[in-house]
Structures are given as C-alpha cells and as structure tokens.
Design a protein around this motif. Sequence first.
Motif, short mmCIF file in Angstrom:
data_model
loop_
_atom_site.label_atom_id
_atom_site.label_comp_id
_atom_site.label_asym_id
_atom_site.label_seq_id
_atom_site.Cartn_x
_atom_site.Cartn_y
_atom_site.Cartn_z
N LEU A 72 -1.61 4.44 -4.79
CA LEU A 72 -2.93 3.80 -4.79
C LEU A 72 -3.64 4.23 -3.51
O LEU A 72 -3.15 3.99 -2.41
CB LEU A 72 -2.79 2.28 -4.85
N ASP A 75 -7.61 1.55 -2.40
CA ASP A 75 -8.00 0.56 -3.41
C ASP A 75 -9.03 1.09 -4.40
O ASP A 75 -9.85 0.35 -4.93
CB ASP A 75 -8.55 -0.72 -2.76
N LEU A 78 -5.84 5.06 -8.66
CA LEU A 78 -4.43 4.88 -8.99
C LEU A 78 -3.92 6.16 -9.64
O LEU A 78 -4.55 6.69 -10.54
CB LEU A 78 -4.26 3.71 -9.97
N TRP A 137 -9.14 2.21 -9.84
CA TRP A 137 -8.42 0.96 -9.60
C TRP A 137 -9.43 -0.19 -9.71
O TRP A 137 -10.36 -0.29 -8.92
CB TRP A 137 -7.80 0.98 -8.22
#
Length: 145
Positions: A72, A75, A78, A137
């Motif tokens: 990740l 943030d 992903l 994400w």
Amino acid sequence: MADHLEASVTLPSDPASVSAARSYVVGTLAEWGLPSDTETADTVRLIVSELATNAVQHTFGQSPTFTVDIALHHDEQLRIGVTDSHPRFPKRLPAAVQQDNGRGMVIIRWLTAECGGRLRVRPTSEGGKTVSIELPWCLPEPPAV
C-alpha cells in the motif's frame, strides 16, 4: 497510516493454499483499515482466489511454491501480486476451451478494470513471473453518528 506498508507470504503450490492466500490478504487489509465485510474486500478476495488458483493449477508442478505480496503506497495505491517460478505467462484460451475453466485472467482483468485499476504480468529475474493488480485504495466512509 504509514507512507508505505508491505506484507508477504509464501505458500506451497497446493489447492489448500488458495484459501490461505485469500485469508492472508483479507486479514492484512483489515489490519490496514479495510473491513473484511465490504464490497471492495469481496472483490479483492475473488481476485486473490483467481491469482492463487492460477499459480497452483497452471505451473504444472514446476513451481513448488508461490508468493503473495501486498503493498500500500501513500494510502492511495494497493498492489497485490502473485509470483511463481513457472516461466510461461498466462494466455487467453479460445472460447471453446473456456467452457469449464480458463476464465481466471478474464475475471481478474474485468474486476480490476471495474475498480479503476490495472493488471500487469512481468517476468522475475529468477525466470518465473509475477501477475499483479493495482487498485486505488478507497476505505469506506465511517457511519454517521
């Protein structure tokens, strides 16, 4: 959360490892803030299941293990990759052959695109390959109180 999180597990190329891969990824993502009962977690669970199944079924015993990597970045992005030591890249089968199986990569590609992500396949320096997906994400909004 941290700028960069990583997790990895290596499993035997055995059908039972598909479930272990799914559980590992969903559990790790839950630790990173993605509840396991969300639609995103369900999508990731299906993608990981297809990636791990491909690593088990299509390496013809030439890859005794496969590795699932999760990362990740900030943030925002992903990445989930499954690496095996078999050199052959996945290929789309003709429609007639796909009646009972052979749809894994189609499913992965479709689910990934549906989430605004992308699918990549690249060789490893050891002669195998990594099939990975990258997704934005997005954590669900907490319920209003």
